[in-house]
Enzyme design. Structure first.
Site, PDB file in Angstrom:
ATOM      1  N   THR A  98       0.865  -1.181   0.000  1.00  0.00           N
ATOM      2  CA  THR A  98       0.000   0.000   0.000  1.00  0.00           C
ATOM      3  C   THR A  98       0.897   1.224   0.000  1.00  0.00           C
ATOM      4  OG1 THR A  98      -1.719  -1.182   1.210  1.00  0.00           O
ATOM      5  CG2 THR A  98      -1.852   1.221   1.187  1.00  0.00           C
ATOM      6  N   LYS A 173      -7.523   1.309  -2.884  1.00  0.00           N
ATOM      7  CA  LYS A 173      -6.985   0.777  -1.624  1.00  0.00           C
ATOM      8  C   LYS A 173      -6.886   1.876  -0.575  1.00  0.00           C
ATOM      9  CE  LYS A 173      -5.202  -1.939   1.419  1.00  0.00           C
ATOM     10  NZ  LYS A 173      -3.921  -2.648   1.328  1.00  0.00           N
ATOM     11  N   LYS A 242      -0.004   5.711   8.168  1.00  0.00           N
ATOM     12  CA  LYS A 242       0.629   5.913   6.869  1.00  0.00           C
ATOM     13  C   LYS A 242      -0.393   5.874   5.750  1.00  0.00           C
ATOM     14  CE  LYS A 242       1.961   2.467   4.816  1.00  0.00           C
ATOM     15  NZ  LYS A 242       1.467   1.498   3.785  1.00  0.00           N
TER      16      LYS A 242
END
Length: 295
Positions: A98, A173, A242
């Site tokens: 990711t 995502k 993050k």
């Protein structure tokens, strides 16, 4: 005829199980991770330990990465000992990490310029799904490239969602993980309010699980938060922060302003990251709910 070689880079909670799936599927698998200890059982099963991502990528038909963030991804692909140094023209690069959309687009351009086929392929699913090959793969790629890559996606994913060209898989995502951040942070605050108000938490849990707010994230985390049982940790506060931060950056680029809900999620996880970066994200409830005074 020898088995086709797949290189797998990054053996964390998700990557370890994913690498094992390629062994199960009969591929010759070369692995690399910052810590060799995480590879020992895979090596015992037949994987080849590599001294660097570049070493792992030698003669590989596909290189798959599952690392933490943009910096780690760039290092394993394009660093001094990165996989791109030894990848042949036509090799398929499958980025399951990711990362930010900007990074995905830059990396795609750089690898394509070297004759490498790049797939934007973040995943959804927990470590047990990774180990059993039942992840959902969120693909951003040219349709022809996706078709070429399907044999190397089949071992790790039971569902493919092809959103469009490179970058679109990562966009979805980040949306997915931003929504998860909002839900988990909101759940922690809601449960903390219920605890401080003296509600019967067993009844609260039953009501939440049977109510309209019971998303999969809520259903998974609510019992763990109430019980303060985080033994089955699978996603850390630092990683969720993050992802939410990447999503906030993308939202600003696309919407022209800083969205309030996304900012709140980033702020909540910044606090959790500062206090417990490598702990399960559900533990953020411990930062919110005050301990009760003894009777």
């Amino acid at each position: 005829m020898s088995a086709a070689r797949v290189a797998f880079i990054g053996l964390g909670r998700m990557g370890h199980g994913m690498a094992g799936r390629y062994l199960d599927a009969g591929y010759s698998v070369a692995v690399w991770n910052r810590s060799k200890a995480k590879a020992e059982d895979l090596i015992a099963r037949g994987a080849r330990w590599s001294t660097s991502p570049a070493d792992a990528a030698i003669d590989a038909v596909a290189v798959v990465t599952m690392v933490a963030d943009d910096d780690a991804s760039r290092a394993v692909w394009l660093g001094p000992d990165g996989a791109a140094a030894t990848m042949r023209v036509g090799t398929i690069a499958i980025e399951c990490s990711t990362v930010s959309r900007d990074h995905t687009l830059r990396l795609s351009r750089e690898l394509n310029a070297r004759g490498v086929t790049y797939l934007d392929c973040p995943v959804t699913g927990l470590p047990d799904a990774a180990a059993s090959g039942k992840l959902t793969l969120l693909i951003g790629a040219d349709a022809a490239d996706l078709d070429r890559a399907r044999p190397y996606l089949a071992p790790i994913g039971s569902t493919i969602r092809h959103f469009g060209p490179v970058g679109t898989g990562t966009v979805y995502k980040l949306i997915n993980n931003l929504l998860g951040a909002m839900q988990i942070a909101g759940l922690a605050e809601g449960l903390a309010i219920a605890e401080q108000a003296g509600l019967d938490m067993k009844l609260v849990l039953e009501a939440i699980q049977g109510g309209v707010a019971a998303s999969p994230q809520v259903l998974r985390h609510a019992p763990r938060m109430v019980a303060r049982n985080f033994a089955d940790a699978s996603f850390t506060a630092a990683l969720r922060h993050k992802d939410a931060a990447y999503a906030l950056q993308l939202a600003e680029e696309l919407l022209g302003e800083r969205p309030v809900m996304a900012q709140a999620a980033v702020d909540a996880y910044a606090r959790a990251k500062a206090a417990m970066p490598d702990e399960d994200e559900g533990r953020m409830i411990e930062l919110i709910s005050r301990p009760k005074d003894p009777p």
